[in-house]
Write an enzyme that holds these catalytic residues in place. Structure first.
Site, PDB file in Angstrom:
ATOM      1  N   CYS A   2       0.768  -1.293   0.044  1.00 16.57           N
ATOM      2  CA  CYS A   2       0.081   0.037  -0.019  1.00 16.57           C
ATOM      3  C   CYS A   2       0.706   1.232  -0.181  1.00 16.57           C
ATOM      4  CB  CYS A   2      -1.001   0.047   1.152  1.00 16.57           C
ATOM      5  SG  CYS A   2      -1.833  -1.439   1.354  1.00 16.57           S
ATOM      6  N   ARG A  27       5.428  -0.285  -6.312  1.00 18.31           N
ATOM      7  CA  ARG A  27       5.311  -1.179  -4.889  1.00 18.31           C
ATOM      8  C   ARG A  27       4.226  -2.218  -4.845  1.00 18.31           C
ATOM      9  NH1 ARG A  27       7.453   1.518  -0.614  1.00 18.31           N
ATOM     10  NH2 ARG A  27       6.149   0.601   1.037  1.00 18.31           N
ATOM     11  N   TRP A  79      -3.212  -2.607  -1.466  1.00 14.77           N
ATOM     12  CA  TRP A  79      -2.928  -4.230  -1.790  1.00 14.77           C
ATOM     13  C   TRP A  79      -3.497  -4.933  -0.665  1.00 14.77           C
ATOM     14  CZ3 TRP A  79       0.113  -8.238   0.699  1.00 14.77           C
ATOM     15  CH2 TRP A  79       0.244  -9.327  -0.062  1.00 14.77           C
ATOM     16  N   ASN A 103      -2.092   2.411   5.742  1.00 18.36           N
ATOM     17  CA  ASN A 103      -1.279   1.338   5.382  1.00 18.36           C
ATOM     18  C   ASN A 103      -0.714   0.355   6.722  1.00 18.36           C
ATOM     19  OD1 ASN A 103      -0.720   2.372   3.061  1.00 18.36           O
ATOM     20  ND2 ASN A 103       1.411   2.846   3.076  1.00 18.36           N
ATOM     21  N   GLY A 104      -0.819  -0.729   6.481  1.00 20.65           N
ATOM     22  CA  GLY A 104      -0.671  -1.604   7.687  1.00 20.65           C
ATOM     23  C   GLY A 104      -2.015  -2.407   8.141  1.00 20.65           C
ATOM     24  N   GLU A 500      17.210 -17.838  -6.704  1.00 20.62           N
ATOM     25  CA  GLU A 500      17.137 -16.594  -7.069  1.00 20.62           C
ATOM     26  C   GLU A 500      16.631 -16.646  -8.170  1.00 20.62           C
ATOM     27  OE1 GLU A 500      16.270 -13.991  -5.739  1.00 20.62           O
ATOM     28  OE2 GLU A 500      16.598 -12.409  -7.151  1.00 20.62           O
ATOM     29  N   LYS A 504      13.012 -15.274  -9.692  1.00 18.07           N
ATOM     30  CA  LYS A 504      12.727 -14.356 -10.778  1.00 18.07           C
ATOM     31  C   LYS A 504      11.626 -14.725 -11.691  1.00 18.07           C
ATOM     32  CE  LYS A 504      13.871 -11.458  -9.047  1.00 18.07           C
ATOM     33  NZ  LYS A 504      14.566 -11.397  -7.861  1.00 18.07           N
ATOM     34  N   GLU A 507       8.242 -14.861 -10.506  1.00 19.84           N
ATOM     35  CA  GLU A 507       7.754 -13.578  -9.977  1.00 19.84           C
ATOM     36  C   GLU A 507       6.972 -12.888 -11.284  1.00 19.84           C
ATOM     37  OE1 GLU A 507      10.165 -11.803  -6.306  1.00 19.84           O
ATOM     38  OE2 GLU A 507      11.181 -11.900  -8.272  1.00 19.84           O
ATOM     39  N   HIS A 523      17.405 -37.197  -5.434  1.00 18.55           N
ATOM     40  CA  HIS A 523      16.538 -37.407  -4.315  1.00 18.55           C
ATOM     41  C   HIS A 523      15.233 -37.300  -4.262  1.00 18.55           C
ATOM     42  CE1 HIS A 523      20.316 -38.629  -2.213  1.00 18.55           C
ATOM     43  NE2 HIS A 523      21.002 -37.295  -2.327  1.00 18.55           N
ATOM     44  N   LYS A 619       6.301  -4.883  -3.738  1.00 16.87           N
ATOM     45  CA  LYS A 619       7.768  -4.194  -3.643  1.00 16.87           C
ATOM     46  C   LYS A 619       8.322  -4.542  -2.157  1.00 16.87           C
ATOM     47  CE  LYS A 619      11.797  -3.230  -5.344  1.00 16.87           C
ATOM     48  NZ  LYS A 619      12.482  -4.163  -5.922  1.00 16.87           N
TER      49      LYS A 619
HETATM   50  C1  G6P Z   1       9.122  -8.652  -1.472  1.00 17.53           C
HETATM   51  C2  G6P Z   1       9.627  -8.258  -3.096  1.00 17.53           C
HETATM   52  C3  G6P Z   1      10.777  -9.211  -2.849  1.00 17.53           C
HETATM   53  C4  G6P Z   1      11.731  -8.775  -1.700  1.00 17.53           C
HETATM   54  C5  G6P Z   1      11.151  -9.224  -0.507  1.00 17.53           C
HETATM   55  C6  G6P Z   1      11.915  -8.909   0.582  1.00 17.53           C
HETATM   56  O1  G6P Z   1       8.300  -9.946  -1.565  1.00 17.53           O
HETATM   57  O2  G6P Z   1       8.854  -8.516  -3.797  1.00 17.53           O
HETATM   58  O3  G6P Z   1      11.448  -8.700  -4.168  1.00 17.53           O
HETATM   59  O4  G6P Z   1      13.004  -9.812  -2.003  1.00 17.53           O
HETATM   60  O5  G6P Z   1       9.644  -8.579  -0.314  1.00 17.53           O
HETATM   61  O6  G6P Z   1      12.197  -7.577   0.523  1.00 17.53           O
HETATM   62  P1  G6P Z   1      13.290  -6.676   1.173  1.00 17.53           P
HETATM   63  O7  G6P Z   1      12.927  -5.133   0.980  1.00 17.53           O
HETATM   64  O8  G6P Z   1      13.228  -6.574   2.689  1.00 17.53           O
HETATM   65  O9  G6P Z   1      14.397  -7.048   0.769  1.00 17.53           O
END
Ligand code: G6P
Length: 624
Positions: A2, A27, A79, A103-104, A500, A504, A507, A523, A619
Site C-alpha cells: 500500500c 510497490r 494491496w 497502510n498496515g 534466485e 525471478k 515472479e 533424491h 515491492k
Molecule cells: C517482497 C519483494 C521481494 C523482496 C522481499 C523482501 O516480497 O517482492 O522482491 O525480496 O519482499 O524485501 P526486502 O525489501 O526486505 O529485501
C-alpha cells in the site's frame, strides 16, 4: 505494498495526488483512490473517488475533475489484506464527515468494529481500516475537538499503521498517526511560516492560508520518499508513536535532506524498470565498493569495530531475494572469514523460539528496510541483547533506524518489483564483509585480500550487459515458454543463485520454477524429468565443475531439456548461454546472475506480462 500520499496547499490536488501515487505504483497494488476537501470554511466540499486495477482507471474516472484553491487531499494505493480488491474496499474510507487512508493492519479492528456498530455506526467495507474513521467520528461526537478526537483514536489502535485523515471538522489540516509503518511529512513555503525545527506559527499561517494574504505553504505526506523527490528538499521521517496534524510541521524535528535524485526513478529509454536496473548493475556495484575496498585495505568505517569483537557466529535473517543473498553470504563468510553462519527466513525466525547466543552477530538484509517480518525479527534479536547489523538499500528506513550498525548497499531506488540490482549489491556487500572479517580474523592474508579485490573488480565488469548476450537470450527465450516447469540447479553459492533465478522467473512469468541444489535432484525431483522439464544448469568452471557436470549428465540421460549457463559449451546440454571469460567463481556468479535476470525478463515479455508490476506481488511487504 500500500502507498499513501497527502497534500495541504493551493495547487491543483487531483494532479498532485495521482502523480504521487504513480511514484508508488512500483510497490504493487490492486486498487486506488483519493479524497479531497476544498473550499472556504463553512462551504467545504468533500469528495472521493476510487477505482480497482491500475491507476489509469482512477485517472480516467476523474479526468473531468480539478480541485484548485486551498484545500486538502489524501490518496492511497491498496494491496488487499482484509477483503477483496474491490472498489468498496479501496481507500479512502468514509464516515459521516471524514475520510481516512491507511497502510498496515489494525489488529484489534474486530473488537473496535463490534463496539462501533453497537453505537450505531454503519460499515460499508470488509477492511480493518474503516474502523479508524468511525472511531474518530465517535470521539469527535463526544469531545467536539478534532485534535483530541484524533489523539484518542490513535490510542485505541493496535497493530501497524501509517494513516491520514481529513475531516470537515478541521478543513485546514490533515491528521496523521504512525506506528510500525513508514510515513514522511515534508513542507514547502516561506522559511518563517514553516520554521526549521524551532517554535513557529505555521499553525496560524495555515489558518490564514484561507484568507486573502495566503502564504504559499504546502505540506506533503508520503509513505516513502519517491513521491516527494523533486517537490521538497527537507523531510521528517516520523517516528513510531507520532500523532498529530499537518500544522505541527514547523515544530517537528529532525528535518533531514531528501537524498535521491529524480533520474534514478526514470526508465531512461528502457522498456521496463527491471531492464534498466539490470543494465545499471555495473554502475551501482562500483558505488557499493567505493571507499570500502581500497588498494591496501578493506575499510568499513561506517561501523564501530567493536561490533565484531569476540563474535562466535553470525545469524543472517531476511525474506525473499534478500534471503537468497544471505545464503550466498553464508558460503562466503564461512569460507573466507571462518565464522559459522546461519541463515534464517524472518517469517520463520519470529515464531520459532530461536536460541540466540550473546556473542552472536545478528545481520538483517533488506532492500526496502520496511519488510515487516525482517523488522520484527530485528527487534526481537535486539531485545535479547544481540548486536545487530542491517544491510539495507534505503537510508532512514525503519530497519536502518532500528539496527545498531548499518551498511548501505547503494543500489539507488529499485522500482521493478522483481529485485535485481539490489540483490547484486547485497551479495557484493556480503563479499566485502566476508573479506573484511577474513582479514580481521587472520584467515586471509594480504595476498588473498588483494586477490579478492581484483576478483571484485572483475566481477563488476562481468555484470556489464553485452548486446550479444541480451540478443541471444531474447531469441532463446521463445523455446522456453511451454513445458511443465523449470528446475534451476547449482552448487555452493550457485545454489542460492539457482533459487534466485527460479524466483525471478516465477515472479514475472508466472511459470512454475524451482531452485534446487544440483546434488539433491536424484533424491526426488529427478522423478519429474522428461523432455518437457526445463533445467537451467549453472555450471561454473571454477567451483565443483565436475560435480555439477555429473548431476547434469544424470538429467540428460533422462531426456530433460537442458540449458547450460557456463563459460564453455557442455556437450550434453541442448542450449548454451555463454557468459564472458571469467577468472574466478565469483566473477562467474555475477555474470550468471545477469544471464538469469535477462532470461526471466525476456520470457515474461514474450508472455505479455507486466514485468515491473507482476500480479499479486508487492515491492515492500509491510504486513507479516
Ligand atoms: C517482497 C519483494 C521481494 C523482496 C522481499 C523482501 O516480497 O517482492 O522482491 O525480496 O519482499 O524485501 P526486502 O525489501 O526486505 O529485501
Amino acid at each position: 505494498m500500500c502507498g499513501i500520499v497527502g497534500y495541504v496547499g493551493a495547487r491543483e490536488k487531483r494532479g498532485i495526488l495521482l502523480e504521487g501515487l504513480k511514484e508508488l505504483e512500483y510497490r504493487g497494488y490492486d486498487s486506488a483512490g483519493f479524497a479531497v476537501l476544498t473550499g472556504e470554511r463553512g462551504s467545504e466540499q468533500m469528495q472521493s473517488f476510487k477505482a480497482t486495477g491500475r491507476l489509469k482507471n482512477l485517472a480516467d474516472k476523474t479526468k473531468d475533475f480539478a480541485f484548485n484553491g486551498f484545500g486538502l487531499g489524501i490518496a492511497h494505493t491498496r494491496w488487499a489484506t482484509h477483503g477483496k480488491p474491490t472498489e468498496i474496499n479501496a481507500h479512502p474510507h468514509t464516515g459521516e464527515f471524514s475520510y481516512v487512508v491507511h497502510n498496515g493492519i489494525i489488529e484489534n479492528y474486530k473488537e473496535l468494529k463490534d463496539e462501533l456498530q453497537a453505537l450505531g455506526h454503519t460499515f460499508l467495507s470488509q477492511t480493518d481500516t474503516e474502523v479508524i474513521v468511525h472511531l474518530f467520528e465517535q470521539h469527535f461526537s463526544q469531545c467536539n475537538d478534532p485534535r483530541s478526537a484524533w489523539e484518542r483514536t490513535a490510542k485505541r489502535l493496535k497493530g501497524a499503521y501509517a494513516t491520514l485523515l481529513i475531516t470537515k471538522a478541521a478543513p485546514d489540516r490533515i491528521f496523521y498517526a504512525k506506528h510500525g509503518a513508514p510515513l514522511i511529512i515534508a513542507g514547502k513555503g516561506t522559511e518563517s511560516a514553516l520554521g526549521s525545527g524551532r517554535e513557529s506559527k505555521a499553525h496560524e499561517s495555515l489558518e490564514s492560508a484561507q484568507g486573502a494574504e495566503r502564504p504559499q505553504i504546502e505540506i506533503y505526506f508520503a509513505s516513502s520518499d519517491a513521491p516527494l523527490i523533486g517537490l521538497v528538499d527537507m523531510v521528517v521521517y516520523l517516528e513510531d508513536g507520532a500523532v498529530g496534524d499537518s500544522s505541527d510541521f514547523a515544530t517537528l524535528s529532525p528535518k533531514v535532506p531528501l537524498s535521491h535524485s529524480k533520474s534514478f526513478a526514470q526508465k531512461d529509454g528502457f522498456r521496463y524498470f527491471m531492464e534498466k536496473e539490470i543494465y545499471e548493475q555495473e554502475q551501482v556495484l562500483l558505488e557499493t565498493m567505493l571507499g570500502r575496498v581500497k588498494e591496501d585495505a578493506i575499510v568499513l568505517d561506517e561501523i564501530d569495530p567493536a561490533l565484531f569483537d569476540g563474535i562466535s557466529e553470525i545469524s543472517i535473517c531476511a525474506c525473499g531475494t534478500s534471503y537468497h543473498a544471505g545464503m550466498v553470504g553464508k558460503y562466503l563468510l564461512e569460507r573466507m572469514a571462518g565464522v559459522r553462519t546461519n541463515v534464517v527466513l524472518a517469517s520463520e525466525f519470529r515464531y520459532a523460539k530461536p536460541i540466540l547466543l550473546k556473542d552472536e552477530l545478528f545481520v538483517v538484509i533488506s532492500q526496502s528496510g520496511e519488510t515487516a517480518d525482517t523488522l520484527e525479527a530485528l527487534k526481537l534479536a535486539k531485545s535479547q541483547g544481540l548486536r545487530t547489523l542491517a544491510i539495507c538499500n534505503v537510508d532512514n528506513s525503519s530497519i536502518v533506524r532500528e539496527a545498531d550498525a548499518v551498511l548501505l548497499t547503494r543500489a539507488g531506488i529499485e522500482k521493478g518489483v522483481a529485485s535485481t540490482k539490489a540483490f547484486a549489491t547485497q551479495v557484493m556487500l556480503l563479499w566485502i564483509l566476508a573479506t573484511f572479517l577474513g582479514v580481521e580474523r587472520g584467515v586471509l592474508g594480504e595476498r588473498e585480500r588483494e586477490r579478492e579485490r581484483a576478483n571484485m573488480i572483475a566481477a563488476i565488469a562481468a555484470t556489464k550487459v553485452s548486446q550479444n548476450l541480451h540478443e541471444r537470450i531474447k531469441r532463446l527465450s521463445k523455446r522456453y515458454l511451454h513445458g511443465h516447469g523449470f528446475f534451476f540447479i547449482g552448487r555452493d553459492v550457485f545454489y542460492p543463485l539457482a533459487l534466485e533465478g527460479a524466483l525471478k522467473l516465477k515472479e514475472i512469468s508466472y511459470l512454475h520454477a524451482e531452485g534446487y541444489a544440483s546434488g539433491e535432484m536424484k533424491h526426488g525431483p529427478i522423478a519429474l524429468v522428461d523432455a518437457n522439464l526445463f533445467t537451467i544448469a549453472l555450471m561454473p568452471k571454477y567451483l565443483l565443475h565436475e560435480k555439477i557436470a555429473s548431476n547434469v549428465e544424470e538429467l540428460s540421460a533422462r531426456d530433460a531439456t537442458i540449458c547450460a549457463i557456463a563459460q564453455e559449451e557442455f556437450a550434453l546440454a541442448d542450449d548454451w548461454i555463454a557468459i564472458s571469460q571469467a577468472g574466478s567463481y565469483m566473477e562467474e556468479f555475477f555474470a550468471m546472475m545477469v544471464a538469469l535476470q535477462l532470461l526471466s525478463l525476456e520470457i515474461a515479455v514474450r508472455l505479455g506480462n507486466d514485468v515491473d508490476m507482476p500480479r499479486n506481488l508487492a515491492k515492500s511487504v509491510t504486513v507479516e
